[in-house]
Design a protein around this motif. Sequence first.
Motif, PDB file in Angstrom:
ATOM      1  N   LYS B 149      28.781  36.826  34.479  1.00 38.83           N
ATOM      2  CA  LYS B 149      28.010  35.579  34.373  1.00 38.83           C
ATOM      3  C   LYS B 149      28.929  34.376  34.186  1.00 38.83           C
ATOM      4  O   LYS B 149      28.701  33.300  34.735  1.00 38.83           O
ATOM      5  CB  LYS B 149      27.047  35.662  33.182  1.00 38.83           C
ATOM      6  N   ALA B 152      30.901  33.564  37.398  1.00 41.39           N
ATOM      7  CA  ALA B 152      30.131  32.930  38.463  1.00 41.39           C
ATOM      8  C   ALA B 152      30.043  31.416  38.297  1.00 41.39           C
ATOM      9  O   ALA B 152      30.102  30.681  39.266  1.00 41.39           O
ATOM     10  CB  ALA B 152      28.734  33.536  38.524  1.00 41.39           C
ATOM     11  N   ARG B 153      29.913  30.951  37.063  1.00 40.07           N
ATOM     12  CA  ARG B 153      29.657  29.523  36.893  1.00 40.07           C
ATOM     13  C   ARG B 153      30.748  28.769  36.142  1.00 40.07           C
ATOM     14  O   ARG B 153      30.923  27.589  36.337  1.00 40.07           O
ATOM     15  CB  ARG B 153      28.327  29.312  36.166  1.00 40.07           C
ATOM     16  N   GLU B 266      25.008  34.509  47.494  1.00 34.55           N
ATOM     17  CA  GLU B 266      25.029  34.402  46.026  1.00 34.55           C
ATOM     18  C   GLU B 266      25.929  33.258  45.571  1.00 34.55           C
ATOM     19  O   GLU B 266      25.583  32.501  44.658  1.00 34.55           O
ATOM     20  CB  GLU B 266      25.492  35.731  45.410  1.00 34.55           C
ATOM     21  N   THR B 267      27.088  33.145  46.210  1.00 31.92           N
ATOM     22  CA  THR B 267      27.999  32.051  45.856  1.00 31.92           C
ATOM     23  C   THR B 267      27.319  30.711  46.100  1.00 31.92           C
ATOM     24  O   THR B 267      27.389  29.799  45.264  1.00 31.92           O
ATOM     25  CB  THR B 267      29.276  32.133  46.722  1.00 31.92           C
ATOM     26  N   ASN B 270      24.764  29.931  43.480  1.00 31.25           N
ATOM     27  CA  ASN B 270      25.417  29.540  42.231  1.00 31.25           C
ATOM     28  C   ASN B 270      25.890  28.094  42.266  1.00 31.25           C
ATOM     29  O   ASN B 270      25.738  27.358  41.295  1.00 31.25           O
ATOM     30  CB  ASN B 270      26.622  30.452  41.955  1.00 31.25           C
ATOM     31  N   ARG B 273      23.130  25.247  42.271  1.00 34.87           N
ATOM     32  CA  ARG B 273      22.510  24.898  40.991  1.00 34.87           C
ATOM     33  C   ARG B 273      23.185  23.699  40.329  1.00 34.87           C
ATOM     34  O   ARG B 273      22.617  23.068  39.452  1.00 34.87           O
ATOM     35  CB  ARG B 273      22.552  26.109  40.058  1.00 34.87           C
TER      36      ARG B 273
END
Lengths: 478, 478
Positions: B149, B152-153, B266-267, B270, B273
Motif C-alpha cells: 500500500k 503504491a502511493r 492499476e498504476t 493509483n 487519484r
Amino acid sequence: MEVESPNHQEKSRGWFKSLSEKLWSKMDDFVRRLIKLGKDDPKKIVHAIKVGLTITFVSIFYYFDPLFDGFGVSAMWAVLTVVVVFEYSVGATLGKGLNRMLATMVAGALGIGAHRIATLSGHTGEPILISVFNLIVAATVTFVRFLPKMKARYDYGLMMFILTFCLVSVSGYRDDEVIHMAIKRLTTVIIGSCASVIMCICIWPAWIGVDLHNQIATNLEKLGNFLEGYADEYFKVSVDDQDGRSKDKSFLEGYKSILTSKNSEETMANLARWEPRHGRFRYRHPWKQYLKVGTLARECAYKIEALHSYLRSEIQTPPEVRNRIVEPCTMISKESSKALKELATTIRKMTRSSIPDIHVANSKAAAENLKSILKSGLSKDVDLLLVVPAAATASLLLEIVTCTEKIAEAVHELESRARFKRAKPRVIPDHQDDSSHHQLDQQGITNGSHDHHDDYVITIDGNGYSSNQVVPASRNHV
Amino acid sequence: MEVESPNHQEKSRGWFKSLSEKLWSKMDDFVRRLIKLGKDDPKKIVHAIKVGLTITFVSIFYYFDPLFDGFGVSAMWAVLTVVVVFEYSVGATLGKGLNRMLATMVAGALGIGAHRIATLSGHTGEPILISVFNLIVAATVTFVRFLPKMKARYDYGLMMFILTFCLVSVSGYRDDEVIHMAIKRLTTVIIGSCASVIMCICIWPAWIGVDLHNQIATNLEKLGNFLEGYADEYFKVSVDDQDGRSKDKSFLEGYKSILTSKNSEETMANLARWEPRHGRFRYRHPWKQYLKVGTLARECAYKIEALHSYLRSEIQTPPEVRNRIVEPCTMISKESSKALKELATTIRKMTRSSIPDIHVANSKAAAENLKSILKSGLSKDVDLLLVVPAAATASLLLEIVTCTEKIAEAVHELESRARFKRAKPRVIPDHQDDSSHHQLDQQGITNGSHDHHDDYVITIDGNGYSSNQVVPASRNHV
C-alpha cells in the motif's frame, strides 16, 4: 443549559475516544502488517539495515575533518546517492549506480563545455546562452526518455544526465571553479554508488536473476499443480456430486498469478542483465529465454483459465459420457503435470534431464487415445448440450498437450544456452549395445535428482494403453 | 613485407569503414524511431519542451542577484526538484510533488529535532548520536517502503523522507544554522514542485485519469471488434476453405494487449487519484470501478484467447455441422460485439444509455437458441472428434454472453457512481401509455449519440428468432 453542557462534554469525549480508538486500530493494523512482512521475508529486514548502515558509513565523510576538507558540503551528495541508488536487488542497484556514475561523468563534462562557451558571450549573455543550452538538452533528453528501449534500461541515467548538466552549467555562473565542482560531484557520486553496490553484493545479496529463475520454475510448478489435481476434481465433482468441496483447493487458483506476470518478468529480465556473474549464472546468461518460457507458460495458463471455468459450469455432463473419457483425460492431465513439474525441477536444479520428454510423449499418446475415443463417438443417445462442456474440456486438454510440448522445447533451449549440467551418467550393462537407449538412461530414468517422478512409464500400443506397466522409458521416447 | 603493409592498411580502413557504417545505421535507426514517436504522439514533444522551459524558468533564481541572495546555492535544489518531479501525466507530477513537499517538511522538522538532541551530548557524542538516529530512521522507513500500500502511493515520499532527514541532521554538524538551511531547502523544493505542477496542468495537460478512462473504453472496443469479425471469420474459413486470408486481420489480434494490461491499469488508477477535478471528472471519481470493468474485460479476453485458438485449429468441423449452429453463433458474437461497443461508447461519451442492455438481451436470447439447437443434437452420423472444436466454440460463446452481461452491470455501476449524464429525452407519442417503454426509448434507441448501432433489433419468440425484423427495442428488453 446546565444539562446540555456535560452532555456536550460527554459527546466530545466520545468523539475523541472513537477517534483515538480508530487511530489505535490503524496503527495496530500497520504494525501487524510490518511484522508479517518481516516474518515472510527476513531478507527485507536485512536490506533495510544494509541501507541504514551504508548511509551511516557514507556520512562519516562529513564528520571527519580531513575527509570533509577535501569535499566540503559536496560530501552530502554521497549520502544522497546512497538513498536514491540503493535498491533491494543487486541488478537494480547496479543499474542505477552505473547509470548515475556514467551520466554524472558525461553530463559533467558537457556542462563544463557549455559553461566555457557561454562565458565567451560576456556576463549578460552567459545566463541567456546557458538557458538556451539547458532548454535544448533538457527537452531532447526528456523526449529520448520516452523511447521504450531507453526507458527500460537507461531511464534513470537520462534523468541524471539532465540533472547534472543543468547543475554544472548553471552553477558555473556563481562559482568560477566549475571543473573543481564537477569533479567533486562525480567523486561523491562514485563513492555513494560504490558503497551501495558493494554493500548490496557483499551482505546477503538479493540477485534478481535468481528471483526470475525461480519465478519461472514456480510458474511451471503452479501449472503442474493445477493439472495434477484437475482431472480428479473435474470427474469427482460429477460422480460424487458436490462431495469433498471442503478440502483445500488452493492449488486450483495458483495459476492465476501467471496470467498477469508479464510486466514483472520483463522488468526482472531487464534488471538481471546488469548483474555480474554469480553462482551458476554466467555472464550473458540467456535471460531472454526465460521470458520465452514465461510467455509459453502464460499461454498455457490462459487455457487452464478456460479449463477452470468448466469446473464451475452449470451444465454437468452425464456420468456415462464422462466415464468414457475419464481415463485419457486423467492421463493427459497427470502426465502433462508431471512433465511441467519435471521441467520446473530441471530449471531449479540447472541439471539437464529427459524425464520431461518421457512425460510429454506419454501425454501425447494419451491425447491420441482421447482423439480415437472421441472419433468413435461418445454416446449417441445423449443430448449434445450436455456433452459440450466435456467436449470443450477434452479439446482444451488436447491443446495443453501441445502447450506442454512447446514449453519443454523452450526449456531445452534454455538448458543448452545456459549450459545446464548433465546428470551423472550411469552405465547399464543390459543396454550397452543400443547407444540411444543408453544415453536416455543416463539422463532420464536413472537420474537420481528427481523427486516427483513415479517410477513407471506407460506403453502405448495402437490406440489403447495399459497403465502401471513398467517398461524402459526409451521405448516411448520418440 | 612491402605487400603486407598496404594490405594491412586496407584492412584497417575496411574495419573503420564498417564500424562507421554500423554506427551510422544505428544513429539513423535511433533518429527514425524518435521521429516516429513524435509523429505518433505530439503531446510527448510538448511535454519535453515543458520540462525544458520549467527548468529554464527555475534557474532564473540562480541568475538574479536579489533572488540568489535569499537562497544562495540552495537555489539549485529548485532545478533538481523540477528534473525529478516533472512527469508526463498530471497525476504522477502531483503525486511526486506533494510527496516531496510533505516529506521535506516533516523530515526537515524531525531532522532539526534530532540535531538538537544530538548537540546536547557534546561535540564528540553528536556524530555518534546522529549516526544512530540516521541508522534507525533509514532502516525503518526503507522497510516501510516494502508495504504494498505504501509502495503504491507514498514510495517517493518515503525516499525523500530518508533523504531530507539525513541531509538536515548531518548538515547540522558543520552548519549551525540548521533551521535556516531546512527552511531554504523546503522553500526551494516547494518552488520547484509548484512550478512543475503549474506548468504540467496549465499547458496541454496529460490527465492520466482520462487515459485510464479511454483505455478501458478502448479495451471494450477491442473485444467488440474481435467478436464482430469472429463469426464470419470462423464460419467462412471452413466454407470457403482458406479463402480471403490476405485481407487485414488485425482486429483479431487487438484483444491481446488486454491480457496483460492489469499492472498498467492499476498504476494509472493509483496516479489518477492524485488528480484534482478536471473536465467531467469530479473529485473522488470512482477510479476503482474502472479497475473492476478492466478485470471483467480481461476475463472476457481470456475466453476470446481460447476462441481465437480454434480459428487455427487443425481439426475442422464438417460444414453440415457448422451450418446448424452458424446462425445463433453469429448472432451471439454480433450482438455481444454491439453490446460491448455500445458500452465503450457509453464510457467514452459519459452518457447513460440502455442500448447495451438491448444487445445483451438479444445475445442472451441467441444463447438460449444455441442451447436448444445443441439440445436437439447436431448430427448423429458425424464422428465426435470433428464436432469438438465447434462444441467448444459454442460453449465459449455462451460464456462470453455471461461475461458481457457482467461487464454491462459493472459499466452501469460506473455510470451511476460517476454520475454520467442521461441522454436527452425525446417524447414518442405512440408509446406514451407505457412508461417503461417510453423511458427506454428516451435513453436507448432515440439516443442520437451512438454511431455503431444498426437500427434493427431482433425479436425472440420461443427458441427461434427471425433476423432483420425491425421492432421497438423495448420489446426485448426484459
